[in-house]
Design a protein around this motif. Sequence first.
Motif, PDB file in Angstrom:
ATOM      1  N   GLY A  62       3.426  16.009   0.984  1.00 48.20           N
ATOM      2  CA  GLY A  62       3.798  14.766   0.918  1.00 48.20           C
ATOM      3  C   GLY A  62       4.334  14.163   2.208  1.00 48.20           C
ATOM      4  O   GLY A  62       4.570  15.045   3.026  1.00 48.20           O
ATOM      5  N   PRO A  63       4.298  12.929   2.349  1.00 47.02           N
ATOM      6  CA  PRO A  63       4.542  12.397   3.771  1.00 47.02           C
ATOM      7  C   PRO A  63       6.238  12.782   3.981  1.00 47.02           C
ATOM      8  O   PRO A  63       7.073  13.001   3.133  1.00 47.02           O
ATOM      9  N   ALA A  64       6.354  13.041   5.340  1.00 46.58           N
ATOM     10  CA  ALA A  64       7.717  13.043   5.695  1.00 46.58           C
ATOM     11  C   ALA A  64       8.735  11.925   5.392  1.00 46.58           C
ATOM     12  O   ALA A  64       9.795  12.461   5.052  1.00 46.58           O
TER      13      ALA A  64
ATOM     14  N   PRO B 280       9.876   5.498   6.514  1.00 49.76           N
ATOM     15  CA  PRO B 280       8.763   6.018   7.361  1.00 49.76           C
ATOM     16  C   PRO B 280       9.282   6.266   8.794  1.00 49.76           C
ATOM     17  O   PRO B 280      10.081   5.610   9.107  1.00 49.76           O
ATOM     18  N   VAL B 281       8.925   7.326   9.266  1.00 49.34           N
ATOM     19  CA  VAL B 281       9.022   7.702  10.535  1.00 49.34           C
ATOM     20  C   VAL B 281       7.771   7.755  11.507  1.00 49.34           C
ATOM     21  O   VAL B 281       6.814   8.490  10.862  1.00 49.34           O
ATOM     22  N   GLU B 282       7.705   7.363  12.762  1.00 39.90           N
ATOM     23  CA  GLU B 282       6.691   7.584  13.585  1.00 39.90           C
ATOM     24  C   GLU B 282       6.414   9.187  14.061  1.00 39.90           C
ATOM     25  O   GLU B 282       7.446   9.891  14.285  1.00 39.90           O
ATOM     26  N   PRO B 283       5.188   9.662  13.904  1.00 39.40           N
ATOM     27  CA  PRO B 283       4.850  10.901  14.112  1.00 39.40           C
ATOM     28  C   PRO B 283       5.404  11.284  15.640  1.00 39.40           C
ATOM     29  O   PRO B 283       5.219  10.595  16.522  1.00 39.40           O
ATOM     30  N   VAL B 284       5.919  12.582  15.875  1.00 44.01           N
ATOM     31  CA  VAL B 284       6.479  12.999  17.073  1.00 44.01           C
ATOM     32  C   VAL B 284       5.191  13.118  18.039  1.00 44.01           C
ATOM     33  O   VAL B 284       4.150  13.731  17.585  1.00 44.01           O
ATOM     34  N   GLN B 285       5.124  12.497  19.250  1.00 40.06           N
ATOM     35  CA  GLN B 285       3.977  12.334  20.206  1.00 40.06           C
ATOM     36  C   GLN B 285       4.440  13.392  21.372  1.00 40.06           C
ATOM     37  O   GLN B 285       5.425  13.320  21.828  1.00 40.06           O
ATOM     38  N   GLY B 286       3.456  13.999  21.968  1.00 36.96           N
ATOM     39  CA  GLY B 286       3.737  15.028  23.058  1.00 36.96           C
ATOM     40  C   GLY B 286       4.703  16.036  23.015  1.00 36.96           C
ATOM     41  O   GLY B 286       5.308  16.368  21.875  1.00 36.96           O
ATOM     42  N   PRO B 287       5.017  16.810  24.155  1.00 36.64           N
ATOM     43  CA  PRO B 287       6.037  17.770  23.894  1.00 36.64           C
ATOM     44  C   PRO B 287       7.300  17.429  23.464  1.00 36.64           C
ATOM     45  O   PRO B 287       7.781  16.314  23.770  1.00 36.64           O
TER      46      PRO B 287
ATOM     47  N   LEU C 138      10.946  30.237   1.988  1.00 39.19           N
ATOM     48  CA  LEU C 138      10.681  31.215   2.655  1.00 39.19           C
ATOM     49  C   LEU C 138       9.406  31.982   2.292  1.00 39.19           C
ATOM     50  O   LEU C 138       9.149  32.102   0.726  1.00 39.19           O
ATOM     51  N   ALA C 139       8.481  32.241   3.059  1.00 39.79           N
ATOM     52  CA  ALA C 139       7.322  32.904   2.556  1.00 39.79           C
ATOM     53  C   ALA C 139       7.194  34.241   3.184  1.00 39.79           C
ATOM     54  O   ALA C 139       7.944  34.724   4.075  1.00 39.79           O
ATOM     55  N   ASP C 140       5.921  35.023   2.961  1.00 41.51           N
ATOM     56  CA  ASP C 140       5.824  36.350   3.540  1.00 41.51           C
ATOM     57  C   ASP C 140       6.926  37.251   3.161  1.00 41.51           C
ATOM     58  O   ASP C 140       7.389  37.778   4.127  1.00 41.51           O
ATOM     59  N   ASN C 141       7.500  37.204   2.126  1.00 43.85           N
ATOM     60  CA  ASN C 141       8.745  38.004   1.700  1.00 43.85           C
ATOM     61  C   ASN C 141       9.646  37.742   2.577  1.00 43.85           C
ATOM     62  O   ASN C 141      10.507  38.786   3.109  1.00 43.85           O
ATOM     63  N   GLY C 142      10.212  36.513   2.826  1.00 37.94           N
ATOM     64  CA  GLY C 142      11.415  36.108   3.588  1.00 37.94           C
ATOM     65  C   GLY C 142      11.010  36.215   5.061  1.00 37.94           C
ATOM     66  O   GLY C 142      11.982  35.803   5.872  1.00 37.94           O
ATOM     67  N   GLN C 143      10.066  36.493   5.564  1.00 35.78           N
ATOM     68  CA  GLN C 143       9.732  36.747   7.167  1.00 35.78           C
ATOM     69  C   GLN C 143       9.314  35.406   7.774  1.00 35.78           C
ATOM     70  O   GLN C 143       9.660  35.134   8.959  1.00 35.78           O
ATOM     71  N   THR C 144       8.786  34.521   6.966  1.00 35.47           N
ATOM     72  CA  THR C 144       8.270  33.018   7.576  1.00 35.47           C
ATOM     73  C   THR C 144       9.086  31.955   6.899  1.00 35.47           C
ATOM     74  O   THR C 144       9.050  31.878   5.635  1.00 35.47           O
ATOM     75  N   ALA C 145       9.622  31.129   7.691  1.00 30.01           N
ATOM     76  CA  ALA C 145      10.276  29.972   7.178  1.00 30.01           C
ATOM     77  C   ALA C 145       9.259  28.797   7.083  1.00 30.01           C
ATOM     78  O   ALA C 145       8.471  28.609   8.075  1.00 30.01           O
ATOM     79  N   LEU C 146       9.412  27.948   6.014  1.00 31.78           N
ATOM     80  CA  LEU C 146       8.592  26.690   5.861  1.00 31.78           C
ATOM     81  C   LEU C 146       9.620  25.818   5.939  1.00 31.78           C
ATOM     82  O   LEU C 146      10.340  25.602   5.310  1.00 31.78           O
ATOM     83  N   VAL C 147       9.311  24.829   6.734  1.00 31.80           N
ATOM     84  CA  VAL C 147      10.122  23.826   7.392  1.00 31.80           C
ATOM     85  C   VAL C 147       9.470  22.430   7.497  1.00 31.80           C
ATOM     86  O   VAL C 147       8.234  22.096   7.474  1.00 31.80           O
ATOM     87  N   SER C 148      10.279  21.291   7.459  1.00 31.06           N
ATOM     88  CA  SER C 148       9.763  20.074   7.531  1.00 31.06           C
ATOM     89  C   SER C 148      10.644  19.250   8.192  1.00 31.06           C
ATOM     90  O   SER C 148      11.933  19.257   8.283  1.00 31.06           O
TER      91      SER C 148
ATOM     92  N   PRO D 283       3.943  16.230  12.620  1.00 31.27           N
ATOM     93  CA  PRO D 283       2.279  15.892  12.445  1.00 31.27           C
ATOM     94  C   PRO D 283       1.866  16.483  10.883  1.00 31.27           C
ATOM     95  O   PRO D 283       2.321  17.448  10.428  1.00 31.27           O
ATOM     96  N   GLY D 284       1.077  15.736  10.317  1.00 26.41           N
ATOM     97  CA  GLY D 284       0.481  16.267   8.758  1.00 26.41           C
ATOM     98  C   GLY D 284       1.484  15.948   7.953  1.00 26.41           C
ATOM     99  O   GLY D 284       2.487  15.301   8.093  1.00 26.41           O
TER     100      GLY D 284
END
Length: 189
Positions: free
Chosen positions: A32-34, A41-48, A60-70, A75-76
Amino acid sequence: MKPRDLPKHLPDTALAAHAREPEDLLSPLLQGPAASLFGSPVEPVQGPVHGVIVGTLLALADNGQTALVSFAGQPGHEALRARSVVDLHGPHMGQGVVLMFEQGDVHKPIVMGVLRGQAAWPLAEQPATVDVDADGQRMVVSAKEQLVLRCGQASITLTRAGKVLIEGAHVLSRASGVNRVKGGSVQLN
């Protein structure tokens, strides 16, 4: 793989069974959109990206080893996998997190910390937790209803009612001093 990615000739039962896979249980949070997460609505972050951005820890995925963030402007429309420099646990889900980005790449977030003082868990009940208090000399592990230590066929269970259950294929009690068995009543066999 999503149900829409499956071949069209599969029966509906295959689609229904596929829809219940664990990764699909988190789909409402991970897609779903950010804008739906941050209100407008927020403009996508551009550049570094230099500096920090405040985002949300979704899961938390991979048995708590990987965070899933928004985060706003990401982007996306799906959650991003992030590495973390802090230990993240179930109670942190739904809370704000401070994000930095590897070499400024918006696709490579790193969780630097969890914002304090937020009670943002989106569901009625927070995930179950166990309290651990350790000071180097003593460790206390606490649970509300029951605490179980298990290894193979052996287990030690402590219950809220005060029961201590020791189970195993072979149980040995050995002491270099006195080995006492004491109770309101003692039953052997």
